[in-house]
Design a protein around this motif. Structure first.
Motif, PDB file in Angstrom:
ATOM      1  N   ASP A 150      10.424   2.458  -1.590  1.00 23.63           N
ATOM      2  CA  ASP A 150      10.823   3.867  -1.520  1.00 23.63           C
ATOM      3  C   ASP A 150       9.619   4.757  -1.229  1.00 23.63           C
ATOM      4  OD1 ASP A 150      13.516   3.435  -1.890  1.00 23.63           O
ATOM      5  OD2 ASP A 150      13.462   3.838  -4.047  1.00 23.63           O
ATOM      6  N   TYR A 151       8.502   4.428  -1.851  1.00 20.29           N
ATOM      7  CA  TYR A 151       7.276   5.196  -1.585  1.00 20.29           C
ATOM      8  C   TYR A 151       6.940   5.140  -0.096  1.00 20.29           C
ATOM      9  CZ  TYR A 151       2.263   6.242  -1.498  1.00 20.29           C
ATOM     10  OH  TYR A 151       1.021   6.754  -1.196  1.00 20.29           O
ATOM     11  N   LYS A 152       6.983   3.949   0.476  1.00 21.42           N
ATOM     12  CA  LYS A 152       6.700   3.795   1.911  1.00 21.42           C
ATOM     13  C   LYS A 152       7.734   4.528   2.764  1.00 21.42           C
ATOM     14  CE  LYS A 152       2.980   1.385   1.790  1.00 21.42           C
ATOM     15  NZ  LYS A 152       1.744   2.086   2.131  1.00 21.42           N
ATOM     16  N   LYS A 153       8.968   4.559   2.290  1.00 22.05           N
ATOM     17  CA  LYS A 153      10.040   5.241   3.015  1.00 22.05           C
ATOM     18  C   LYS A 153       9.866   6.765   2.970  1.00 22.05           C
ATOM     19  CE  LYS A 153      15.031   5.997   2.479  1.00 22.05           C
ATOM     20  NZ  LYS A 153      16.212   5.578   1.699  1.00 22.05           N
ATOM     21  N   PHE A 154       9.601   7.306   1.780  1.00 24.46           N
ATOM     22  CA  PHE A 154       9.536   8.754   1.616  1.00 24.46           C
ATOM     23  C   PHE A 154       8.162   9.346   1.952  1.00 24.46           C
ATOM     24  CE2 PHE A 154      12.973   7.727  -1.515  1.00 24.46           C
ATOM     25  CZ  PHE A 154      14.011   8.261  -0.775  1.00 24.46           C
ATOM     26  N   TYR A 155       7.117   8.534   1.867  1.00 27.16           N
ATOM     27  CA  TYR A 155       5.751   9.010   2.118  1.00 27.16           C
ATOM     28  C   TYR A 155       5.029   8.031   3.050  1.00 27.16           C
ATOM     29  CZ  TYR A 155       6.975  11.704  -2.025  1.00 27.16           C
ATOM     30  OH  TYR A 155       7.612  12.526  -2.922  1.00 27.16           O
ATOM     31  N   PRO A 156       5.541   7.812   4.244  1.00 25.97           N
ATOM     32  CA  PRO A 156       4.969   6.778   5.124  1.00 25.97           C
ATOM     33  C   PRO A 156       3.558   7.078   5.603  1.00 25.97           C
ATOM     34  CG  PRO A 156       6.574   8.099   6.319  1.00 25.97           C
ATOM     35  CD  PRO A 156       6.642   8.532   4.870  1.00 25.97           C
ATOM     36  N   HIS A 157       3.132   8.307   5.566  1.00 25.42           N
ATOM     37  CA  HIS A 157       1.814   8.683   6.076  1.00 25.42           C
ATOM     38  C   HIS A 157       0.697   8.482   5.062  1.00 25.42           C
ATOM     39  CE1 HIS A 157       4.124  12.021   4.483  1.00 25.42           C
ATOM     40  NE2 HIS A 157       3.000  12.571   4.079  1.00 25.42           N
ATOM     41  N   PHE A 158       1.025   8.134   3.806  1.00 27.59           N
ATOM     42  CA  PHE A 158      -0.018   7.891   2.801  1.00 27.59           C
ATOM     43  C   PHE A 158      -0.336   6.404   2.735  1.00 27.59           C
ATOM     44  CE2 PHE A 158       1.843  11.828   0.726  1.00 27.59           C
ATOM     45  CZ  PHE A 158       0.839  12.652   1.205  1.00 27.59           C
ATOM     46  N   ASN A 159      -1.610   6.097   2.519  1.00 37.59           N
ATOM     47  CA  ASN A 159      -2.000   4.683   2.465  1.00 37.59           C
ATOM     48  C   ASN A 159      -3.033   4.408   1.375  1.00 37.59           C
ATOM     49  OD1 ASN A 159      -4.197   5.885   3.619  1.00 37.59           O
ATOM     50  ND2 ASN A 159      -4.184   4.675   5.487  1.00 37.59           N
ATOM     51  N   ASN A 160      -2.930   5.108   0.259  1.00 39.68           N
ATOM     52  CA  ASN A 160      -3.850   4.808  -0.834  1.00 39.68           C
ATOM     53  C   ASN A 160      -3.470   3.473  -1.481  1.00 39.68           C
ATOM     54  OD1 ASN A 160      -1.650   6.563  -1.484  1.00 39.68           O
ATOM     55  ND2 ASN A 160      -2.348   6.604  -3.584  1.00 39.68           N
ATOM     56  N   LYS A 161      -4.315   2.975  -2.378  1.00 33.75           N
ATOM     57  CA  LYS A 161      -4.063   1.688  -3.018  1.00 33.75           C
ATOM     58  C   LYS A 161      -2.787   1.760  -3.847  1.00 33.75           C
ATOM     59  CE  LYS A 161      -8.601  -0.335  -3.469  1.00 33.75           C
ATOM     60  NZ  LYS A 161      -9.592  -0.882  -4.384  1.00 33.75           N
ATOM     61  N   THR A 162      -1.981   0.723  -3.737  1.00 28.59           N
ATOM     62  CA  THR A 162      -0.739   0.645  -4.495  1.00 28.59           C
ATOM     63  C   THR A 162      -0.618  -0.741  -5.132  1.00 28.59           C
ATOM     64  OG1 THR A 162       0.449  -0.030  -2.515  1.00 28.59           O
ATOM     65  CG2 THR A 162       0.497   2.323  -3.058  1.00 28.59           C
ATOM     66  N   PHE A 163       0.062  -0.780  -6.260  1.00 28.29           N
ATOM     67  CA  PHE A 163       0.275  -2.024  -6.994  1.00 28.29           C
ATOM     68  C   PHE A 163       1.694  -2.024  -7.548  1.00 28.29           C
ATOM     69  CE2 PHE A 163      -4.077  -0.626  -7.443  1.00 28.29           C
ATOM     70  CZ  PHE A 163      -4.810  -1.737  -7.054  1.00 28.29           C
ATOM     71  N   VAL A 164       2.293  -3.198  -7.651  1.00 27.22           N
ATOM     72  CA  VAL A 164       3.571  -3.340  -8.341  1.00 27.22           C
ATOM     73  C   VAL A 164       3.283  -4.050  -9.651  1.00 27.22           C
ATOM     74  CG1 VAL A 164       5.863  -4.399  -8.300  1.00 27.22           C
ATOM     75  CG2 VAL A 164       4.900  -3.378  -6.216  1.00 27.22           C
ATOM     76  N   LEU A 165       3.650  -3.394 -10.733  1.00 23.35           N
ATOM     77  CA  LEU A 165       3.437  -3.937 -12.075  1.00 23.35           C
ATOM     78  C   LEU A 165       4.771  -3.891 -12.804  1.00 23.35           C
ATOM     79  CD1 LEU A 165       1.428  -4.968 -14.210  1.00 23.35           C
ATOM     80  CD2 LEU A 165       1.014  -2.576 -14.826  1.00 23.35           C
ATOM     81  N   HIS A 166       5.424  -5.046 -12.914  1.00 21.52           N
ATOM     82  CA  HIS A 166       6.737  -5.107 -13.562  1.00 21.52           C
ATOM     83  C   HIS A 166       6.586  -4.903 -15.068  1.00 21.52           C
ATOM     84  CE1 HIS A 166       8.616  -6.531  -9.890  1.00 21.52           C
ATOM     85  NE2 HIS A 166       7.625  -7.373  -9.762  1.00 21.52           N
TER      86      HIS A 166
END
Length: 195
Positions: free
Chosen positions: A88-104
């Motif tokens: 969703d982040y990539k969908k709604f904010y495609p122009h941002f490319n800062n570091k991202t992590f998935v932490l369940h």
């Protein structure tokens, strides 16, 4: 060892964010708040405000959007609770490319073998048979739908209690809690729904 404990209280949304300092270079706040100058990691569990804006005030929708934009523009790493949130982040904010992590979310279940279930029944005022609903009482969780279905099942002969966990409040919509309470009262479910 722990040198100090810092707490920051966001007065607008009224929740507490702890920060533990181990070494100077390890100091960070998670989840991130914009008004600090300490290294931070932002947390975005979901994008409910994008899919269900009717459950949020305009102010909160704006704040949530602003916090993601601010985090992204200031290159603050963002932790997502699921790959759906990340997508969703990539969908709604495609122009941002800062570091991202998935932490369940992780759950450590303590050993309950010494707990006497009868004590819990007595303490919380319910007994078998029962259904358990483990959710906050937020409008998008739709407890009214559950309560209407439960009432219908009771009317058709079901012999059971409904036990609900979660705080009986919705900071985004206090009227919804009033609506739930009114339904429980007018449907005479006070002795059948336990919270």
């Amino acid at each position: 060892g722990i040198k100090r404990l810092i707490s920051y209280v966001n007065k607008d949304l009224a929740y507490r964010i702890p920060c533990i300092k181990f070494r100077k270079e390890d100091l960070f706040i998670y989840p991130y708040e914009m008004s600090t100058n300490v290294r931070c990691v932002s947390w975005k569990p979901d994008f409910q405000e994008k899919y269900f804006p009717e459950y949020f005030s305009k102010k909160e929708v704006k704040y949530r959007d602003f916090s993601i934009i601010y985090s992204s523009k200031h290159n603050v790493p963002i932790v997502f609770s699921s790959f759906d949130s990340f997508n969703d982040y990539k969908k709604f904010y495609p122009h941002f490319n800062n570091k991202t992590f998935v932490l369940h979310f992780g759950v450590n279940i303590p050993n309950f073998s010494n707990v006497k279930i009868e004590m819990l029944y007595k303490r919380y005022g319910f007994s078998p048979p029962y259904l358990l609903c483990a959710n906050q009482f937020w409008k998008h969780k739709n407890h009214l739908f559950l309560f209407r279905a439960f009432k219908k099942a009771l009317d058709e002969g079901l012999k059971m209690q409904l036990v609900c966990t979660g705080t009986f409040s919705d900071y985004r919509n206090s009227q919804y809690i009033t609506e739930i309470k009114d339904f429980i009262k007018t449907s005479h479910l006070e002795n059948k729904i336990n919270n």
